[in-house]
Design a protein around this motif. Structure first.
Motif, PDB file in Angstrom:
ATOM      1  N   TYR A  71     109.641  44.837  71.988  1.00 14.13           N
ATOM      2  CA  TYR A  71     108.601  45.575  71.273  1.00 14.13           C
ATOM      3  C   TYR A  71     108.391  44.950  69.903  1.00 14.13           C
ATOM      4  O   TYR A  71     109.242  44.232  69.366  1.00 14.13           O
ATOM      5  CB  TYR A  71     108.988  47.051  71.116  1.00 14.13           C
ATOM      6  N   ASP A  72     107.233  45.230  69.333  1.00 13.21           N
ATOM      7  CA  ASP A  72     106.855  44.687  68.028  1.00 13.21           C
ATOM      8  C   ASP A  72     105.936  45.709  67.362  1.00 13.21           C
ATOM      9  O   ASP A  72     104.842  46.001  67.864  1.00 13.21           O
ATOM     10  CB  ASP A  72     106.131  43.350  68.212  1.00 13.21           C
ATOM     11  N   VAL A  73     106.388  46.287  66.242  1.00  9.12           N
ATOM     12  CA  VAL A  73     105.573  47.250  65.511  1.00  9.12           C
ATOM     13  C   VAL A  73     105.535  46.841  64.044  1.00  9.12           C
ATOM     14  O   VAL A  73     106.479  46.234  63.521  1.00  9.12           O
ATOM     15  CB  VAL A  73     106.115  48.692  65.642  1.00  9.12           C
ATOM     16  N   GLY A  74     104.450  47.159  63.377  1.00  7.97           N
ATOM     17  CA  GLY A  74     104.348  46.796  61.974  1.00  7.97           C
ATOM     18  C   GLY A  74     103.186  47.466  61.287  1.00  7.97           C
ATOM     19  O   GLY A  74     102.262  47.974  61.931  1.00  7.97           O
ATOM     20  N   ILE A  75     103.237  47.448  59.973  1.00  7.83           N
ATOM     21  CA  ILE A  75     102.148  47.960  59.148  1.00  7.83           C
ATOM     22  C   ILE A  75     101.895  46.953  58.041  1.00  7.83           C
ATOM     23  O   ILE A  75     102.837  46.359  57.500  1.00  7.83           O
ATOM     24  CB  ILE A  75     102.468  49.365  58.583  1.00  7.83           C
ATOM     25  N   MET A  76     100.626  46.742  57.722  1.00  8.57           N
ATOM     26  CA  MET A  76     100.263  45.714  56.764  1.00  8.57           C
ATOM     27  C   MET A  76      99.118  46.233  55.904  1.00  8.57           C
ATOM     28  O   MET A  76      98.206  46.906  56.398  1.00  8.57           O
ATOM     29  CB  MET A  76      99.844  44.441  57.514  1.00  8.57           C
ATOM     30  N   GLY A  77      99.167  45.942  54.612  1.00  4.71           N
ATOM     31  CA  GLY A  77      98.117  46.364  53.708  1.00  4.71           C
ATOM     32  C   GLY A  77      97.742  45.270  52.730  1.00  4.71           C
ATOM     33  O   GLY A  77      98.591  44.471  52.315  1.00  4.71           O
ATOM     34  N   VAL A  78      96.472  45.221  52.368  1.00  6.74           N
ATOM     35  CA  VAL A  78      95.950  44.232  51.435  1.00  6.74           C
ATOM     36  C   VAL A  78      95.193  44.952  50.331  1.00  6.74           C
ATOM     37  O   VAL A  78      94.405  45.873  50.605  1.00  6.74           O
ATOM     38  CB  VAL A  78      95.009  43.231  52.134  1.00  6.74           C
ATOM     39  N   ALA A  79      95.437  44.546  49.107  1.00  6.69           N
ATOM     40  CA  ALA A  79      94.680  45.057  47.961  1.00  6.69           C
ATOM     41  C   ALA A  79      94.366  43.879  47.051  1.00  6.69           C
ATOM     42  O   ALA A  79      95.270  43.149  46.646  1.00  6.69           O
ATOM     43  CB  ALA A  79      95.469  46.121  47.207  1.00  6.69           C
ATOM     44  N   SER A  80      93.092  43.683  46.749  1.00 11.18           N
ATOM     45  CA  SER A  80      92.701  42.544  45.929  1.00 11.18           C
ATOM     46  C   SER A  80      91.460  42.873  45.114  1.00 11.18           C
ATOM     47  O   SER A  80      90.733  43.832  45.405  1.00 11.18           O
ATOM     48  CB  SER A  80      92.431  41.309  46.806  1.00 11.18           C
ATOM     49  N   THR A  81      91.232  42.059  44.103  1.00 13.08           N
ATOM     50  CA  THR A  81      90.013  42.161  43.319  1.00 13.08           C
ATOM     51  C   THR A  81      88.936  41.318  43.984  1.00 13.08           C
ATOM     52  O   THR A  81      89.177  40.655  44.989  1.00 13.08           O
ATOM     53  CB  THR A  81      90.260  41.657  41.890  1.00 13.08           C
ATOM     54  N   GLY A  82      87.739  41.320  43.434  1.00 15.94           N
ATOM     55  CA  GLY A  82      86.692  40.458  43.934  1.00 15.94           C
ATOM     56  C   GLY A  82      85.994  41.015  45.158  1.00 15.94           C
ATOM     57  O   GLY A  82      86.275  42.119  45.635  1.00 15.94           O
ATOM     58  N   ALA A  83      85.068  40.206  45.689  1.00 18.83           N
ATOM     59  CA  ALA A  83      84.258  40.630  46.827  1.00 18.83           C
ATOM     60  C   ALA A  83      84.972  40.460  48.158  1.00 18.83           C
ATOM     61  O   ALA A  83      84.625  41.124  49.139  1.00 18.83           O
ATOM     62  CB  ALA A  83      82.937  39.858  46.849  1.00 18.83           C
ATOM     63  N   TYR A  84      85.955  39.539  48.214  1.00 13.56           N
ATOM     64  CA  TYR A  84      86.660  39.244  49.466  1.00 13.56           C
ATOM     65  C   TYR A  84      88.153  39.210  49.221  1.00 13.56           C
ATOM     66  O   TYR A  84      88.619  38.939  48.106  1.00 13.56           O
ATOM     67  CB  TYR A  84      86.218  37.886  50.032  1.00 13.56           C
ATOM     68  N   SER A  85      88.919  39.467  50.275  1.00 14.77           N
ATOM     69  CA  SER A  85      90.362  39.252  50.194  1.00 14.77           C
ATOM     70  C   SER A  85      90.631  37.760  50.070  1.00 14.77           C
ATOM     71  O   SER A  85      89.824  36.931  50.508  1.00 14.77           O
ATOM     72  CB  SER A  85      91.064  39.821  51.429  1.00 14.77           C
ATOM     73  N   PRO A  86      91.752  37.365  49.445  1.00 15.31           N
ATOM     74  CA  PRO A  86      92.025  35.938  49.238  1.00 15.31           C
ATOM     75  C   PRO A  86      91.919  35.131  50.535  1.00 15.31           C
ATOM     76  O   PRO A  86      92.326  35.574  51.609  1.00 15.31           O
ATOM     77  CB  PRO A  86      93.446  35.938  48.677  1.00 15.31           C
ATOM     78  N   PHE A  87      91.392  33.923  50.399  1.00 18.29           N
ATOM     79  CA  PHE A  87      91.095  33.048  51.529  1.00 18.29           C
ATOM     80  C   PHE A  87      92.293  32.859  52.444  1.00 18.29           C
ATOM     81  O   PHE A  87      92.180  32.963  53.666  1.00 18.29           O
ATOM     82  CB  PHE A  87      90.609  31.697  50.974  1.00 18.29           C
TER      83      PHE A  87
END
Length: 467
Positions: A25-41
Motif C-alpha cells: 500500500y501507498d498513502v500520502g498527503i501533499m500540499g503546495v503554497a507559493s506566491t505568484g501566478a503559478y506554483s514553482p516550475f
C-alpha cells in the motif's frame, strides 16, 4: 477504453494462478503554497501532473500495488491502482492517476492501463526530462507489448542487449481533438557486456492519429490507416489533402545515443537526444536540425553519500532546420515548429501539459487560452545534484533558460528565466517508517513571473498482506 477492459478480463484467470506474492500500500498527503501566478516550475514539471500549476493546492494519494517478484520466473504479473484527490482554485476532483495490470512471460511484457513511465537515455532522477518524453504529463491509458528492459541477445556472450516495444494509447483529455490515438514504438541496443565501457543507441517513433478534428471531422482510424501510421506513409483518399501529400497523422521521431564509462567507483555517462518532425529522417549527426538537441553528462558514485550524483544538461531548440518552411515558392523544410501540428492543434500535449521536455512551455501557461505550445524555441542550461547527509536525502535542481517564442510568433524580446528547487526527505523508523519531505523552490523572470513556494509531503508505504 473497451479494448482495455476486454484485455483485463482475459488476464484475470492467469493472474489468479500466482502465489507467494505481496500486496503493498501507498498513502500520502501533499500540499503546495507559493506566491505568484503559478506554483514553482520544478514542483510541477517532474510530477506527472500530480502537482497543480496553481500557486496553492493539496493532494491526497492512496493506492495498492504489486510489482514483479525479485526471483526470475517464467511467468509473473503485477498491478497498481492509485487514486489521487486534488484540490486547487476552489475545485476538487478525483481520478485514478495510475491504474494498470502487467504480465511477463519469459522476457515479453504486456501492460494494460495508465502508469508512470520513463523513456529515453537521460539520467533517471536529475535530468530535466527527455526530449520526446519527460515526466511533465500525466500517465495515458495504453496497451504495450514488448521487451521493456535491456535483455541479452542469445549467443552474444552478454555483449549485446536490446529492448523494444509497441504501444497503442488513447488521449482521453479530448482537448480540441476528440478520441485521438497514440502510436509509439521504440528499439534500443546496448553493447559492452562485462567491459567497463557501454554504448547504446535508440530510436523512438510516436504518432498522433485518428480522432475527430473541429472543422475537418473524423480522421482515418481503420486498420489500413494504422499500417500507414506504423510505416509513416501518406494517407489515402479519406485523409485531408495535407496528409495525402505528407504522412498520415502527426509523427515525431527521436534518436538517442549514450556512452557509460566505469572508472573505479565512478560511473560517468554522456548522452545526446535529437528530434525529427519532417522527412526525410537522417542519422542524427546528419540531420538538418542537428544544432538542436538535449546533451547531458552525469557522474555518479554510490559509495560517496554526500554527493551521489551530479549532472549538467544543455537543451537547444532554436534551430528547427531554419526559419522557413518555404519562401517564394521554394521548399526549404524548415520551421519545424516542435510539438505543434496544423491538424492536431493541441500538439504533443496531454491535459494541457507538454509530453516532451517541459521547457517547451505547456499550454497551462498560455494567458490567451490557446491549447498549442507558443514557446518552443529555447536554450537551457540545467544542473542537478543529489546525495544523503545523515539520512536526509536531498536533490537540488537549477535551470537557466532563454526563451524566444516560436518562428511563427516570436517574442518581442528574448525572455530569460531561472527555476530552482531544493528537495529534502527522510524516513522516520520511530514513526512507523513514515517519510516526511519538504521542498523549497522558485521562479525568477518574466516567462512565468516571480514566485517562491514550499511543498510538504507525508507518505507511508508498506506491505498490506502476503498470499
Amino acid at each position: 477504453m473497451k479494448i482495455i477492459v476486454f484485455i483485463l478480463l482475459l488476464l484475470l484467470p492467469i493472474l489468479a494462478m500466482a502465489q507467494n506474492d505481496t500486496i503493498r500500500y501507498d498513502v500520502g498527503i501533499m500540499g503546495v503554497a507559493s506566491t505568484g501566478a503559478y506554483s514553482p516550475f520544478w514542483f510541477q514539471s517532474k510530477a506527472y501532473d500530480k502537482i497543480s500549476s496553481f500557486p496553492v493546492s493539496a493532494d491526497i494519494m492512496a493506492g495498492i500495488n504489486k510489482d514483479f517478484g525479485t526471483k526470475t520466473r517464467l511467468f509473473d504479473y503485477g498491478f497498481k491502482a492509485d487514486l489521487l484527490l486534488q484540490t486547487y482554485d476552489n475545485k476538487t476532483g478525483a481520478y485514478f492517476h495510475e491504474a494498470y495490470v502487467k504480465a511477463r512471460l519469459s522476457v515479453i511484457d504486456l501492460i494494460v492501463g495508465a502508469r508512470e513511465e520513463q523513456f529515453g537515455n537521460q539520467d533517471s532522477t536529475l535530468s530535466s526530462g527527455g526530449f520526446l518524453f519527460s515526466q511533465n504529463a500525466r500517465p495515458m491509458p495504453k496497451v504495450t507489448l514488448g521487451i521493456e528492459h535491456f535483455t541479452v541477445v542469445p549467443f552474444t556472450y552478454g555483449f549485446l542487449e536490446i529492448k523494444g516495444a509497441i504501444a497503442h494509447g488513447w488521449f482521453t483529455d479530448n482537448i480540441y481533438v476528440r478520441n485521438l490515438y497514440l502510436h509509439h514504438k521504440y528499439l534500443y541496443a546496448k553493447i559492452g557486456g562485462k567491459f567497463p565501457v557501454h554504448f547504446q543507441y535508440g530510436l523512438d517513433h510516436v504518432a498522433q492519429w485518428g480522432g475527430i478534428v473541429p472543422g475537418l471531422g473524423q480522421q482515418p482510424d481503420g486498420f489500413k490507416d494504422f499500417v500507414d501510421i506504423f510505416f509513416a506513409r501518406s494517407g489515402g483518399k479519406n485523409a485531408v489533402v495535407t496528409d495525402q501529400i505528407n504522412t498520415l497523422g502527426n509523427h515525431i521521431i527521436s534518436q538517442s545515443m549514450r556512452l557509460d564509462v566505469d572508472i573505479s567507483d565512478f560511473k560517468i555517462s554522456g548522452y545526446w537526444q535529437d528530434l525529427s518532425e519532417d522527412p526525410p529522417v537522417k542519422l542524427m549527426w546528419y540531420a538538418p536540425n542537428r544544432a538542436d538537441g538535449l546533451w547531458g553528462i552525469s557522474v555518479r558514485n554510490p559509495n560517496f553519500p554526500f554527493i551521489k550524483g551530479i549532472l549538467y544538461e544543455f537543451l537547444n531548440t532554436t534551430d528547427q532546420s531554419g526559419p522557413y518552411t518555404d519562401k517564394d515558392g521554394l521548399i526549404y523544410g524548415g520551421n519545424d515548429d516542435y510539438f505543434n501540428n496544423g491538424i492536431y492543434q493541441n500538439g504533443w500535449t496531454y491535459f494541457s501539459r507538454t509530453i516532451g521536455t517541459p521547457f517547451l512551455s505547456s499550454p497551462v501557461y498560455n494567458s490567451n487560452g490557446a491549447e498549442y505550445i507558443i514557446n518552443n524555441r529555447v536554450q537551457v542550461h540545467h544542473i542537478g545534484m543529489e546525495g544523503d547527509v545523515f539520512g536526509y536525502r536531498y536533490k537540488l535542481m537549477a535551470s537557466f533558460s532563454k526563451n524566444y517564442g516560436s518562428y511563427n510568433d516570436p517574442y518581442p524580446a528574448m525572455i530569460q528565466n531561472t527555476s530552482m528547487m531544493l528537495e529534502v526527505n527522510k524516513q522516520f523508523p520511530a514513526l512507523s517508517n513514515v517519510m516526511i519531505g519538504c521542498s523549497v523552490g522558485g521562479d525568477f523572470g518574466k516567462l512565468y513571473g516571480n514566485s517562491v513556494g514550499c511543498l510538504f509531503l507525508i507518505r507511508k508505504t508498506g506491505n498490506l498482506f502476503n498470499y
